[in-house]
Structure formats: structure tokens, C-alpha cells
Write a protein that holds these residues in place. Structure first.
Motif, short mmCIF file in Angstrom:
data_model
loop_
_atom_site.label_atom_id
_atom_site.label_comp_id
_atom_site.label_asym_id
_atom_site.label_seq_id
_atom_site.Cartn_x
_atom_site.Cartn_y
_atom_site.Cartn_z
N SER A 140 0.81 -1.23 0.00
CA SER A 140 0.00 0.00 0.00
C SER A 140 0.84 1.28 0.00
O SER A 140 0.51 2.24 -0.69
N ALA A 141 1.94 1.29 0.74
CA ALA A 141 2.77 2.51 0.76
C ALA A 141 3.38 2.76 -0.63
O ALA A 141 3.35 3.89 -1.14
N ASP A 142 3.91 1.70 -1.24
CA ASP A 142 4.47 1.83 -2.60
C ASP A 142 3.40 2.27 -3.59
O ASP A 142 3.65 3.11 -4.46
N MET A 143 2.21 1.68 -3.47
CA MET A 143 1.15 2.01 -4.43
C MET A 143 0.70 3.46 -4.28
O MET A 143 0.32 4.11 -5.26
N GLU A 144 0.76 3.97 -3.05
CA GLU A 144 0.42 5.37 -2.84
C GLU A 144 1.41 6.26 -3.60
O GLU A 144 1.02 7.24 -4.24
N ALA A 145 2.68 5.88 -3.54
CA ALA A 145 3.71 6.63 -4.27
C ALA A 145 3.48 6.53 -5.78
O ALA A 145 3.65 7.51 -6.51
N VAL A 146 3.07 5.35 -6.24
CA VAL A 146 2.79 5.17 -7.67
C VAL A 146 1.63 6.06 -8.09
O VAL A 146 1.70 6.76 -9.12
N ASN A 147 0.58 6.08 -7.29
CA ASN A 147 -0.60 6.88 -7.64
C ASN A 147 -0.27 8.37 -7.67
O ASN A 147 -0.76 9.10 -8.54
N LEU A 148 0.55 8.81 -6.74
CA LEU A 148 0.99 10.21 -6.72
C LEU A 148 1.76 10.54 -7.99
O LEU A 148 1.52 11.56 -8.63
N LEU A 149 2.69 9.65 -8.35
CA LEU A 149 3.52 9.88 -9.53
C LEU A 149 2.66 9.88 -10.80
O LEU A 149 2.88 10.70 -11.71
N ILE A 150 1.68 9.00 -10.84
CA ILE A 150 0.79 8.95 -12.00
C ILE A 150 0.04 10.27 -12.14
O ILE A 150 -0.02 10.85 -13.23
N ARG A 151 -0.51 10.76 -11.03
CA ARG A 151 -1.25 12.02 -11.10
C ARG A 151 -0.33 13.16 -11.53
O ARG A 151 -0.72 14.02 -12.32
N GLU A 152 0.90 13.15 -11.03
CA GLU A 152 1.86 14.20 -11.36
C GLU A 152 2.21 14.15 -12.85
O GLU A 152 2.25 15.19 -13.53
N ARG A 153 2.46 12.97 -13.38
CA ARG A 153 2.96 12.85 -14.74
C ARG A 153 1.87 12.85 -15.81
O ARG A 153 2.17 12.95 -16.98
N MET A 154 0.63 12.69 -15.41
CA MET A 154 -0.42 12.75 -16.44
C MET A 154 -0.88 14.19 -16.64
O MET A 154 -1.68 14.48 -17.54
N ALA A 155 -0.35 15.11 -15.86
CA ALA A 155 -0.72 16.52 -16.00
C ALA A 155 -0.20 17.08 -17.32
O ALA A 155 0.74 16.55 -17.91
N SER A 156 -0.84 18.14 -17.79
CA SER A 156 -0.36 18.87 -18.96
C SER A 156 -0.81 20.30 -18.77
O SER A 156 -2.01 20.57 -18.63
N GLU A 157 0.17 21.22 -18.72
CA GLU A 157 -0.14 22.60 -18.39
C GLU A 157 -1.18 23.20 -19.32
O GLU A 157 -2.13 23.85 -18.90
N HIS A 158 -0.97 22.99 -20.62
CA HIS A 158 -1.80 23.69 -21.59
C HIS A 158 -2.92 22.86 -22.19
O HIS A 158 -3.81 23.39 -22.82
N ALA A 159 -2.85 21.55 -22.03
CA ALA A 159 -3.87 20.71 -22.67
C ALA A 159 -4.64 19.92 -21.60
O ALA A 159 -4.38 18.75 -21.38
N PRO A 160 -5.60 20.58 -20.94
CA PRO A 160 -6.35 19.93 -19.86
C PRO A 160 -7.10 18.68 -20.31
O PRO A 160 -7.45 17.84 -19.49
N ARG A 161 -7.33 18.58 -21.61
CA ARG A 161 -7.99 17.37 -22.12
C ARG A 161 -7.22 16.11 -21.74
O ARG A 161 -7.82 15.05 -21.48
N ILE A 162 -5.90 16.23 -21.66
CA ILE A 162 -5.08 15.04 -21.38
C ILE A 162 -5.36 14.45 -19.99
O ILE A 162 -5.73 13.28 -19.89
#
Lengths: 332, 332
Positions: free
Chosen positions: B18-40
Motif C-alpha cells: 500500500s505505501a508503494d502504491m500510494e507513491a505510484v498513484n501520486l507519480l501517475i497524477r503528477e505525470r499525467m498533467a499537462s499545463e496547456h492541454a487539460p484534455r489530457i
């Protein structure tokens, strides 16, 4: 900017790099094969053998050679760059619902959208396989970044279309995604594989980036007939597709109330009538939007040329210089 | 193969990691961001937050942990694996023209096919960016190979559909593309990042590969109601879509002239009538095709279990063992 147009710069590049390009073409044919899924090489060959100019892989080869590289891996990187380019074309044609590419029916039309999506994915994966072979992680990072920029730019273009609030900043991001990101990655990895000094690698990045931007602005300007305002057969495709390209963005920024109402009708609402393209061109001319876009293209072409100063003196450097002049010479 | 079904193995994995998966989920949310293309992030969140089981990233984390890894990069690789998986789902839904995924409308339906294609491309590129961060080129090779196998398998499935000449060998390639290639890459990179001995890395590959194949055969068998031949609500989807899965391939191989005519009509020609699914099940039963497919699934599950012997004794190893039993327990 006198330029010998007897032979176009990319034709001279092709001649100077012909042995390397032969190796690239061999590798491409080898790696696009699939033992059990013949659909893959069929779709790929349809596009690759239609005879694109192969400018991107030549940029990689030229960058590596002019930095003195004599190993075998610039060929792998050049093939990877062409695979990424081909994958994006396949996906673009699905996204744009295009019927023609390089004068032939598109793969999505000849086969189906499914094949274009999946074969694009396959080529993208094959590109990353190729990139691992030189054993230099940095080139993977550069091309992964470029791939993310390409996809992001395409999504941005999708959401920015028909949106009059599109700024020049967003346009630049779209242009980087559409053209400049792969140009700059192509030149940069050539320098990296050659083990060139950091300043040279940075110069190669800047050259590719500025060349790509100049190239795309010129293309978008030519879609409005260039600055001559002569309406040709293909003039106004972007206008009809309601794309916010640089001349239009510049004109919208200076619009008075009546002009703004015009842009809202033809671009945002898509209610286009006979004579609207002529009216759009007249408004653009009135605000000097076409001239201003041309000036921007020239600035980017100059930036590309200037970056070359940090690179070794080499016959290929001269051709890259000519190329930066050539891409905007169409706007003269 | 007694199994405590009080808690499913993947739920136990989720608890232990669970601790590792929390870190994975955080990283996923961080890396799926896109400043200019909110559609992503919109499209990605729609799919990722719909609550898939996240089995693949957990396989990476478990493999790394049970090989004694204590660094930070198994999290990057797990996020990369989930991004690749999400990208393939987005593209699959375009290819299959699906309307539902994980109980929600698909992204291609909520937005459009274009967004699904381009956001998938973006996530694929982001996955490769993540993979470069540990600085180990071998993991890039493994995941690039898996990505090529996935795309190739999908193209193969496209061209093999409705084709009665499809062999078990081709089926296996499709299944590796569909499921096993990412399972085996997920476990293998966990071992590689941990610096595990070659025998352990190979065992992790074999475990993931065999687990994925067992899982997919079981899934395909359950589409025909398992070996119980009880026709449920969703029974026969593959039959209606004329997909050549293992039970059908086995029945076709043993068909007499009359049966062959039946298969040609319902699968090749797609002329399906009331009662045809029942007839298909009757023919399969007659030839023991469902039982034979179940036996194959059990063999692959056993191979997965056997591979674990080469790995260190660890509570996570026991859960992976239980998982291999669980995936075929649905066929009991």
C-alpha cells in the motif's frame, strides 16, 4: 540571402549522406517486418515508400557526421526518428480523417482506422527498441520528451481549433509539437551519439527547433497564399478547417468590433460563406498580419543559422545553413 | 490447490504494497498533467480513476520488493507500466469501437476517437520518459519489446478474427500481445531494477508470462461460460464477434464436414442465427474443447508457480503463488 536554387538543400543532403541513408532504408525495411502480421509492413510500406523527403533522419545523420561521428548508431537513431515520424502521420490521418497523404490514399482509407492506430503503435515501440541499441540512455530521454511534446501539441491543436482566444504562445506550443520537437530531437541526438561537446549539442537542438518553427510558420503562411495574397488552388485550407494559425491569431489580436464579429462567425461558429476567405485576407492585409508572420519566420530562420556558428566547420554545416535560408525563401 | 478465498490475492498484494502504491498513484497524477492541454488529464483520469485493479504495477512492485530492492525507482517503473496499460486501453477502445470500459462510458464515446488516440500516444511517451529516470537501459529494452509485442498481437488479432485457419500458435501470440507481454515485462523489470541474479530475472519473466497466458485462456473460456456450459448474460461475446479463441480453435481442428460448414457460416461468413451459440457449445463439448482449454490454462498456471521456486522465500512470493492458483480457480 542569395541562394543557389539549382539544387535544393535537402537534395544536396540526400546526395552527401547517400551511403548512410541507404543503411537507414535497409534498417527500416528490416525492422518494420512482422513474421505473423503482414498487415504491419503493408501499411508501413504504403506510407514510407510513398517517398517522403526523409528530412528528419537526414538531420540526425548530418548532425552526427558534422560532429565527427564514425560509429554505426547514427543509422539506428535516424531510423527511429523516421519511425516516430511515420507513427505520428498514421495517427494524424486518423485524427484528421484525412483521405490523402503524399499524393496517395491514406492508410486509414485503404485499410481502416484500426490498422492505422495499431501499426502506429507498433512503429513507435520499434523506434524505442532501436533507440536502446546504442546503449545511451540520454538519446532515449530526448526522443521520449519529443514524443510527449508531439502528442501534447496535437491535443492542444485539437482543443485550440475554432478558439479565438488562442494566443501566439499556444500556437508556438502547437508548432513545436507538430514540427519542431522532432526536428530538434533529430539534430540533438545526432550530436549526443557523436559525443559532441555540450555547447554543440545545445546548438544542434536550437538549430532544429528554430528550423522547425520557421518551416511551420512558412507553411501556415503559404496556406494563405504567402504575403502576395494571391489565392491559389489550395489557399485557405486552414481557414476552412477553422485552424488558428499565426496570421489569423495576429489579425484577431488587432480586430475592431466588426472584424471580431466576422471572426466569431467564420471561425468560432463555422458559418462560412462565399467571399469570406477574400474578406479574411483583406482584414489580414489591413493589419499587416501576413507581413508580421513572415517577419517572425525570418527571425526563426536567422536563429537557426546563428546556432550553427557553434558547430565545427564542415560541408554539411553549409548545407544546414542553406536549408534554414531555403525554408523561408518560399515566402520571398 | 486449496486456496483461502477469504481475501483475494490481488487484495492482499494491494495491502502489502500500500505505501508503494500510494507513491505510484501520486507519480501517475503528477505525470499525467499537462499545463496547456487539460484534455489530457481529463481523459486519463476518467480511465485511471475508474478503479482498475492495478495488477500490473503491483507485479512490478512485488517483484522488486521480493528481490530485496530498497531504492525509489520501482515506483517509476510501476507507473510506466500502468501508463502503457492505460494507453493500450485507450487505443483498444478506438479499435474495438467499445462503448463501455470498467462500467463507465469509454473515453472515445465521452470525448472522441481523436482524443483517445492522442492521449494514448501522450501516455506512451510519458511512460518512456519515466523509464529513463532509473538510468538503466535494460528496462527500456524490456518495455519497448513488450510494447512492440502488444501492438503486433493486436494487429494479429485484427487480421486473425473470422479466420478459421488461425492456429494455437497464432492464438498464443495474440494472447501474449493482449495480456502476457505486459505481465512478464512488469515482473521482469522489477527484478532488473533490484539487481537480482539472472536466474531470478528469468524466473520473474517466466512467472509473468505464464500467469498472463493462464489468465487470458481462463478469460476466453469464461466467455463460453467455463466448462459448466451454463449460458449466462455475457456468454458468447467472442462468438458473436467471431473471435478465434482457444476453445473454438480446438473445436475447429477436430471438426467433421458438417461442423466445418457450421463454423464457416457462423464465424467466417458471420451469418449467425438463433440457437447457434448453443450449437457451438454442443460441438465444443462433443470434442472436449472446453476441457482441453481448461487443461492448458492449468498447465500455464503450474508453470507460473514452478518459476517462483527460483526466487527468494518472501511473504510476497506466497501471494504471487496464490495469484497463479487464483486466476484459474474461476474455472473449477
Amino acid at each position: 540571402m542569395a541562394l543557389d536554387l539549382a539544387q535544393k538543400p535537402h537534395d544536396r543532403l540526400a546526395e552527401m549522406l547517400s551511403a548512410d541513408m541507404e543503411a537507414v532504408n535497409l534498417l527500416i525495411r528490416e525492422r518494420m517486418a512482422s513474421e505473423h502480421a503482414p498487415r504491419i509492413p503493408q501499411v508501413t510500406a504504403h506510407l514510407i515508400e510513398a517517398g517522403g523527403k526523409r528530412l528528419r533522419p537526414m538531420l540526425t545523420l548530418a548532425a552526427a557526421r558534422l560532429c565527427g561521428y564514425s560509429g554505426p548508431y547514427h543509422v539506428h537513431l535516424a531510423a527511429a526518428v523516421e519511425f516516430i515520424h511515420t507513427a505520428t502521420l498514421l495517427h494524424d490521418d486518423v485524427v484528421d480523417e484525412s483521405a490523402q497523404r503524399r499524393g496517395r490514399p491514406t492508410a486509414n482509407l485503404l485499410w481502416d482506422n484500426k490498422s492505422s492506430v495499431l501499426v502506429g503503435d507498433y512503429l513507435f515501440a520499434r523506434a524505442f527498441q532501436l533507440m536502446t541499441e546504442p546503449g545511451q540512455i540520454r538519446v532515449l530521454g530526448i526522443l521520449a520528451n519529443a514524443s510527449a511534446t508531439i502528442a501534447e501539441g496535437e491535443v492542444l491543436q485539437l482543443t485550440a481549433a475554432q478558439d479565438l482566444a488562442t494566443t501566439e504562445e499556444i500556437y508556438l506550443k502547437v508548432v513545436r509539437g507538430k514540427t519542431a520537437a522532432l526536428f530538434s530531437a533529430a539534430t540533438e541526438v545526432g550530436g549526443v551519439i557523436a559525443g559532441a561537446p555540450e555547447a554543440a549539442v545545445q546548438a544542434l537542438y536550437t538549430y532544429g527547433d528554430a528550423l522547425g518553427i520557421a518551416f511551420q510558420i512558412a507553411d501556415d503562411l503559404l496556406d494563405y497564399g504567402g504575403t502576395a495574397s494571391v489565392i491559389g488552388k489550395n489557399t485557405g485550407d486552414d481557414f476552412r478547417e477553422r485552424k488558428l494559425t499565426l496570421p489569423l491569431i495576429k489579425a484577431v489580436a488587432k480586430a475592431d468590433a466588426a472584424e471580431r464579429a466576422f471572426w466569431v462567425r467564420v471561425i468560432e461558429k463555422g458559418d462560412q460563406r462565399e467571399g469570406d476567405l477574400q474578406e479574411a485576407l483583406a482584414i489580414m492585409s489591413r493589419h499587416g498580419a501576413l507581413e508580421a508572420a513572415r517577419a517572425d519566420a525570418l527571425v526563426w530562420a536567422d536563429r537557426a543559422r546563428a546556432a550553427l556558428a557553434a558547430l565545427p566547420d564542415h560541408p554539411l554545416r553549409q548545407v544546414l545553413d542553406d536549408l534554414s535560408v531555403y525554408v523561408v525563401s518560399r515566402l520571398a
